[in-house]
Design a protein around this motif. Structure first.
Motif, mmCIF file in Angstrom:
data_model
loop_
_atom_site.group_PDB
_atom_site.id
_atom_site.type_symbol
_atom_site.label_atom_id
_atom_site.label_comp_id
_atom_site.label_asym_id
_atom_site.label_seq_id
_atom_site.Cartn_x
_atom_site.Cartn_y
_atom_site.Cartn_z
ATOM 1 N N GLY A 117 0.431 -0.963 0.025
ATOM 2 C CA GLY A 117 0.079 0.017 -0.216
ATOM 3 C C GLY A 117 0.406 1.115 0.314
ATOM 4 N N ALA A 118 2.136 1.549 0.306
ATOM 5 C CA ALA A 118 2.570 2.988 1.182
ATOM 6 C C ALA A 118 3.845 2.578 -0.333
ATOM 7 C CB ALA A 118 3.788 2.524 2.124
ATOM 8 N N ALA A 119 3.985 1.331 -0.822
ATOM 9 C CA ALA A 119 5.331 1.442 -2.044
ATOM 10 C C ALA A 119 3.955 2.618 -3.368
ATOM 11 C CB ALA A 119 5.321 0.472 -2.406
ATOM 12 N N ALA A 120 2.951 1.769 -3.340
ATOM 13 C CA ALA A 120 1.665 2.239 -4.231
ATOM 14 C C ALA A 120 0.978 3.605 -4.390
ATOM 15 C CB ALA A 120 0.438 1.407 -4.298
ATOM 16 N N CYS A 121 0.923 4.556 -3.029
ATOM 17 C CA CYS A 121 1.141 5.377 -2.479
ATOM 18 C C CYS A 121 1.863 6.533 -3.315
ATOM 19 C CB CYS A 121 0.102 5.302 -2.153
ATOM 20 S SG CYS A 121 -1.364 4.624 -0.420
ATOM 21 N N LEU A 122 3.232 5.819 -3.232
ATOM 22 C CA LEU A 122 4.156 6.902 -3.182
ATOM 23 C C LEU A 122 4.591 6.967 -4.957
ATOM 24 C CD1 LEU A 122 7.017 8.719 -2.697
ATOM 25 C CD2 LEU A 122 8.205 6.029 -3.054
ATOM 26 N N ALA A 123 4.398 5.464 -5.604
ATOM 27 C CA ALA A 123 4.483 5.075 -7.254
ATOM 28 C C ALA A 123 3.294 5.633 -7.935
ATOM 29 C CB ALA A 123 4.487 3.864 -7.401
ATOM 30 N N ASP A 124 1.780 5.818 -7.312
ATOM 31 C CA ASP A 124 0.829 6.716 -7.926
ATOM 32 C C ASP A 124 0.931 8.432 -7.518
ATOM 33 O OD1 ASP A 124 -1.336 5.613 -8.672
ATOM 34 O OD2 ASP A 124 -2.981 7.028 -7.328
ATOM 35 N N VAL A 125 1.350 9.333 -7.182
ATOM 36 C CA VAL A 125 1.805 10.188 -6.373
ATOM 37 C C VAL A 125 3.400 10.828 -7.468
ATOM 38 C CG1 VAL A 125 3.093 11.858 -5.096
ATOM 39 C CG2 VAL A 125 1.767 10.730 -4.264
ATOM 40 N N VAL A 126 4.110 9.835 -7.862
ATOM 41 C CA VAL A 126 5.529 10.502 -9.332
ATOM 42 C C VAL A 126 4.917 10.091 -10.194
ATOM 43 C CG1 VAL A 126 7.555 9.678 -9.451
ATOM 44 C CG2 VAL A 126 7.063 9.784 -7.440
ATOM 45 N N THR A 127 3.772 9.124 -10.287
ATOM 46 C CA THR A 127 3.564 9.092 -12.357
ATOM 47 C C THR A 127 1.444 9.116 -12.429
ATOM 48 O OG1 THR A 127 2.590 6.875 -10.891
ATOM 49 C CG2 THR A 127 4.364 7.317 -12.180
ATOM 50 N N PHE A 128 1.244 10.386 -11.233
ATOM 51 C CA PHE A 128 -0.434 10.390 -11.692
ATOM 52 C C PHE A 128 0.054 11.527 -13.256
ATOM 53 C CE2 PHE A 128 -4.266 12.242 -11.193
ATOM 54 C CZ PHE A 128 -5.176 10.584 -10.024
#
Length: 305
Positions: A21-32
Motif C-alpha cells: 500500500g505504501a509503495a503503491a501510494c508513492l508510485a501513484d504520486v510520482v506517476t499521476f
C-alpha cells in the motif's frame, strides 16, 4: 516473490500489505500526471465539437492540460487515487504471496498457482476498490473548458453526487471491464515480475537487489500494458460516460469500434506504458525495500526484547 534471500525471508502478511500500500501510494504520486494524460487521450473522440481541445502525445497532453486548465489539473483525482491504492494495491499485491502459497499447498509454486493467485487477489481487490476508481477517472476526465460548471467540486463531493444521482450501484459502475482489466493487469504484472525475478536470481544473472527489481518491473510493465490496453480504454470510456450514453460495456466497445476503428482500443498506449512501467519500477523497488527494512526492524525489536 521468487528469489527471497535470508535478509528478507518470510515477511509477514501484515508487512506485505502495508509495504504494498505504501509503495503503491508513492508510485501513484510520482506517476499521476501520466495517468491523467492517459485518461484524457482515452476519452478523446467522444466529444466531436470544434471547440474541443485536442491532445497529441504524452508530453503534448500534459503541456496542453497545464496551459489550458492549470498544472494542478494533472493531479485532479489524486486523493481518490491514493484511496484506491490503499484499498486496492495493498490487497492485490500484499496478499499475492500468501494466496499463491495456499494454491501451491506447500509445494513449489507453479505457473498455474501464480496465475490463480493473481486472478484471486485482483478480483477481490476490484470489488473493494471500485468506487475509488470511478471517482478518480471522473475527476481526471472532468474539464471546466466544456461547461461553466464542473460535474464535481472534489473527491467527497463526487462520491456523494454519484451515490445520490446514480444510486450506490453508480459507485460500482464499470466493475465488469475493470475486473477484466485488473485481472489481466494483476496476473501479467505480478506473474511476469515474479517469473523474471526468479529467472535472473536463480540463473545468477542478477542478484536479488535494485537492478534485478528494476529490469523485472520494466518487463512486467510492458507486457501488462500490451495485454490490458483495449479493456482499459473501454473501462475508462464506460466509467466516465453519462447515464444512458452506453447501454452496456459491449455497447461501449462496439460504439468505439464503429465510430473510431480498432486503433481506438489502443488510445493512450504510450502514456499507459510510461505510467505503468514507471509505476511498476517505483512500486516494486520500494515494496522490496520496505519489506526488508520492516523485517530488519522487527528482528531488531525481537532481539532487544
Amino acid at each position: 516473490m521468487a528469489g527471497a534471500t535470508a535478509s528478507d525471508a518470510h515477511p509477514t502478511m501484515g508487512v506485505k500489505i502495508f509495504s504494498a500500500g505504501a509503495a503503491a501510494c508513492l508510485a501513484d504520486v510520482v506517476t499521476f500526471p501520466l495517468d491523467t494524460a492517459k485518461v484524457r487521450l482515452q476519452i478523446q473522440g467522444e466529444c466531436r465539437t470544434s471547440s474541443a481541445v485536442r491532445y497529441k502525445g504524452v508530453l503534448g497532453t500534459i503541456t496542453t492540460l497545464a496551459k489550458t486548465e492549470g498544472p494542478m489539473k494533472l493531479y485532479s483525482g489524486l486523493p481518490a487515487g491514493l484511496q484506491r491504492q490503499m484499498s486496492f494495491a495493498s490487497l492485490r499485491i500484499g496478499l499475492y504471496d500468501t494466496v499463491q502459497e495456499l494454491f501451491s499447498a506447500g509445494r513449489e509454486a507453479t505457473l498455474g498457482s501464480k496465475i490463480l493467485a493473481g486472478l484471486t487477489t485482483g478480483g477481490v481487490a476490484v470489488f473493494i476498490g471500485q468506487p475509488t476508481e470511478v471517482v478518480k477517472v471522473r475527476l481526471q476526465a472532468q474539464s471546466h473548458l466544456h461547461g461553466p460548471q464542473p460535474r464535481y467540486t472534489g473527491t467527497y463531493n463526487a462520491y456523494r453526487i454519484i451515490a445520490t444521482t446514480e444510486g450506490l450501484t453508480g459507485l460500482w459502475k464499470g466493475t465488469t471491464p475493470n475486473l477484466m482489466r485488473n485481472v489481466i493487469i494483476n496476473c501479467t504484472e505480478l506473474v511476469t515480475y515474479d517469473l523474471m525475478k526468479g529467472v535472473f536470481v536463480n540463473n545468477k544473472l542478477l542478484a536479488d537487489d535494485l537492478p534485478c527489481h528494476f529490469v523485472s518491473a520494466l518487463i512486467a510493465g510492458f507486457c501488462t500494458t500490451l495485454l490490458s490496453s483495449p479493456v482499459d480504454v473501454v473501462k475508462t470510456r464506460f466509467v466516465n460516460s453519462s447515464p444512458g450514453q452506453y447501454t452496456s460495456v459491449p455497447n461501449c466497445a462496439m460504439a468505439m469500434f464503429t465510430k473510431e476503428g480498432p486503433t481506438a482500443f489502443f488510445k493512450g498506449f504510450v502514456p499507459s506504458f510510461l505510467r505503468l512501467a514507471s509505476w511498476n519500477v517505483i512500486m516494486f523497488v520500494c515494496f522490496e525495500h520496505l519489506k526488508r527494512e520492516l523485517m530488519k526492524s522487527r528482528q531488531t525489536v525481537d532481539c532487544t526484547t
